[in-house]
Write a protein that holds these residues in place. Structure first.
Motif, PDB file in Angstrom:
ATOM      1  N   SER A  94       0.841  -1.192   0.000  1.00 52.69           N
ATOM      2  CA  SER A  94       0.000   0.000   0.000  1.00 52.69           C
ATOM      3  C   SER A  94       0.880   1.247   0.000  1.00 52.69           C
ATOM      4  CB  SER A  94      -0.937   0.012   1.208  1.00 52.69           C
ATOM      5  OG  SER A  94      -0.205   0.066   2.410  1.00 52.69           O
ATOM      6  N   VAL A  95       0.537   2.185  -0.882  1.00 52.44           N
ATOM      7  CA  VAL A  95       1.329   3.406  -1.056  1.00 52.44           C
ATOM      8  C   VAL A  95       0.434   4.614  -0.817  1.00 52.44           C
ATOM      9  CG1 VAL A  95       2.815   4.724  -2.614  1.00 52.44           C
ATOM     10  CG2 VAL A  95       2.748   2.234  -2.775  1.00 52.44           C
ATOM     11  N   PHE A 106       2.752   8.195 -10.475  1.00 49.13           N
ATOM     12  CA  PHE A 106       2.709   6.825  -9.966  1.00 49.13           C
ATOM     13  C   PHE A 106       2.491   5.764 -11.060  1.00 49.13           C
ATOM     14  CE2 PHE A 106       0.489   3.463  -7.371  1.00 49.13           C
ATOM     15  CZ  PHE A 106       1.596   3.091  -6.620  1.00 49.13           C
ATOM     16  N   MET A 119       1.714  -3.120  -6.225  1.00 50.27           N
ATOM     17  CA  MET A 119       1.453  -1.982  -5.352  1.00 50.27           C
ATOM     18  C   MET A 119       0.055  -1.455  -5.604  1.00 50.27           C
ATOM     19  SD  MET A 119       4.902   0.346  -5.285  1.00 50.27           S
ATOM     20  CE  MET A 119       6.445  -0.256  -4.629  1.00 50.27           C
ATOM     21  N   CYS A 142       0.147   2.119   6.310  1.00 52.58           N
ATOM     22  CA  CYS A 142       0.547   1.998   4.911  1.00 52.58           C
ATOM     23  C   CYS A 142       1.982   1.492   4.901  1.00 52.58           C
ATOM     24  CB  CYS A 142       0.413   3.321   4.158  1.00 52.58           C
ATOM     25  SG  CYS A 142       1.460   4.644   4.803  1.00 52.58           S
ATOM     26  N   LEU A 144       4.309   2.306   2.279  1.00 53.66           N
ATOM     27  CA  LEU A 144       5.192   3.307   1.687  1.00 53.66           C
ATOM     28  C   LEU A 144       4.459   4.633   1.598  1.00 53.66           C
ATOM     29  CD1 LEU A 144       6.566   1.175  -1.294  1.00 53.66           C
ATOM     30  CD2 LEU A 144       7.830   1.753   0.785  1.00 53.66           C
ATOM     31  N   LEU A 146       4.771   8.188  -0.720  1.00 50.56           N
ATOM     32  CA  LEU A 146       5.393   8.889  -1.837  1.00 50.56           C
ATOM     33  C   LEU A 146       5.043  10.364  -1.716  1.00 50.56           C
ATOM     34  CD1 LEU A 146       6.819   8.828  -4.652  1.00 50.56           C
ATOM     35  CD2 LEU A 146       4.548   8.388  -5.636  1.00 50.56           C
ATOM     36  N   LEU A 280      10.325   8.369  -1.741  1.00 51.17           N
ATOM     37  CA  LEU A 280       9.524   7.226  -1.300  1.00 51.17           C
ATOM     38  C   LEU A 280      10.041   6.823   0.074  1.00 51.17           C
ATOM     39  CD1 LEU A 280       7.273   5.328  -2.449  1.00 51.17           C
ATOM     40  CD2 LEU A 280       9.117   3.740  -3.022  1.00 51.17           C
ATOM     41  N   ARG A 282       9.695   4.584   3.807  1.00 55.16           N
ATOM     42  CA  ARG A 282       9.200   3.405   4.508  1.00 55.16           C
ATOM     43  C   ARG A 282       9.660   3.487   5.958  1.00 55.16           C
ATOM     44  NH1 ARG A 282      12.303  -2.201   3.368  1.00 55.16           N
ATOM     45  NH2 ARG A 282      11.037  -2.696   5.199  1.00 55.16           N
ATOM     46  N   TRP A 295      11.779  -2.962  -2.135  1.00 57.00           N
ATOM     47  CA  TRP A 295      12.619  -1.850  -1.674  1.00 57.00           C
ATOM     48  C   TRP A 295      14.078  -2.040  -2.102  1.00 57.00           C
ATOM     49  CZ3 TRP A 295      11.563   2.800   0.317  1.00 57.00           C
ATOM     50  CH2 TRP A 295      12.610   3.525   0.904  1.00 57.00           C
TER      51      TRP A 295
END
Length: 305
Positions: A94-95, A106, A119, A142, A144, A146, A280, A282, A295
């Protein structure tokens, strides 16, 4: 110490009443009270102030509550992941991202990196403020995040210490205006303080707002600007600018076609452009196989020309 004891403590902190909390946890009050006592013995501190009505938490109890909430949420998310693995489902990452990046960066980025189907965007995030992305990463809501990121040094009130990032692209904000019938901008930069240009701004505490304000503050020639409205959404500002109500700084990807069609024109030369990175993020302590695989394979974007 058992997870259900932590859940007991959360219920007690919420209800501030032993009987109601015991009912919520489907146990007798003596059993419930015994668990709370065991928790206090385990932690070596009094967690509940039993002399107040309703009950209250001690300072140690408040600190322990934060741990309980974090731990139980982590267990809940892990259970979900294990169920997905047991069911043979490939977990999609999930982004969280602003609407403009979901629309104009994206999809192409997924295709270039061969990540289609692996994703999915978290559509709750399109209206989030900057701090919300990092809170969601910390809570495991989530995988990630962005986001746009200022290249110039800004005073950002964001705690990113628990996160890591990769730069996956670059962007720039361009000051634009609706055109006149002759194709020239309705509003131009710079303007005087006596006759300021109407401007649609981003909130100053947001990433785009911080980048823009920092860039303008460093220019030797201050622009004369009159803020007409503030908005998180690039699309909202774009529509108002196209209607001829003022200027706005918009991401180049979001206005490329409009510039080509001359439905938007530059309001000033390139000194007014604001360079941005696309980062991005994490959480450094949240791991699962699919996320780690993606990643580790992500390339770092080259610096802009």
């Amino acid at each position: 110490m058992e997870i259900r004891w932590l859940e007991d403590f959360i219920a007690l902190a919420r209800t501030r009443h032993f009987s109601r909390a015991a009912d919520e946890q489907h146990v007798s009050q003596p059993t419930f009270s015994r668990r709370i006592r065991l928790l206090e013995e385990e932690m070596g501190a009094t967690l509940i102030n039993r002399q107040t009505l309703p009950l209250s938490l001690t300072a140690e109890g408040e600190a322990f509550l934060a741990l309980c909430e974090k731990t139980t949420e982590g267990v809940r998310l892990t259970r979900e992941r294990i169920r997905d693995i047991s069911a043979g489902h490939e977990r999609r990452i999930s982004v969280a991202a602003p609407q403009s990046l979901l629309a104009h960066f994206f999809p192409d980025w997924l295709a270039i990196n061969g990540l289609e189907g692996r994703m999915q965007p978290d559509l709750r995030a399109t209206g989030w403020a900057a701090a919300d992305y990092f809170k969601a990463l910390n809570r495991g809501e989530c995988d990630l995040a962005l986001c746009y990121w200022p290249l110039a040094r800004c005073d950002l009130e964001l705690d990113t210490r628990t996160c890591r990032y990769r730069t996956v692209g670059h962007e720039r904000l361009i000051a634009v205006s609706a055109p006149t019938s002759a194709g020239t901008p309705c509003f131009t930069l710079p303007a005087s303080r006596e006759a300021p240009v109407p401007w649609f701004a981003y909130p100053r505490l947001g990433l785009l707002g911080a980048a823009l304000h920092t860039h303008l503050a460093r220019l030797p020639e201050a622009p004369g600007l009159a803020v007409k409205n503030q908005d998180l959404y690039v699309t909202s500002i774009k529509e108002l600018v196209m209607l001829g109500y003022g200027i706005g700084w918009l991401p180049e990807r979001a206005i490329r076609q409009a510039l080509y069609a001359n439905t938007l024109v530059r309001a000033g030369d390139t000194r007014w452009d604001v360079p941005l990175a696309l980062r991005l993020y994490r959480h450094q302590h949240h791991h699962h196989a699919e996320l780690d695989t993606i990643w580790n394979a992500l390339p770092q974007a080259s610096p802009p020309p």
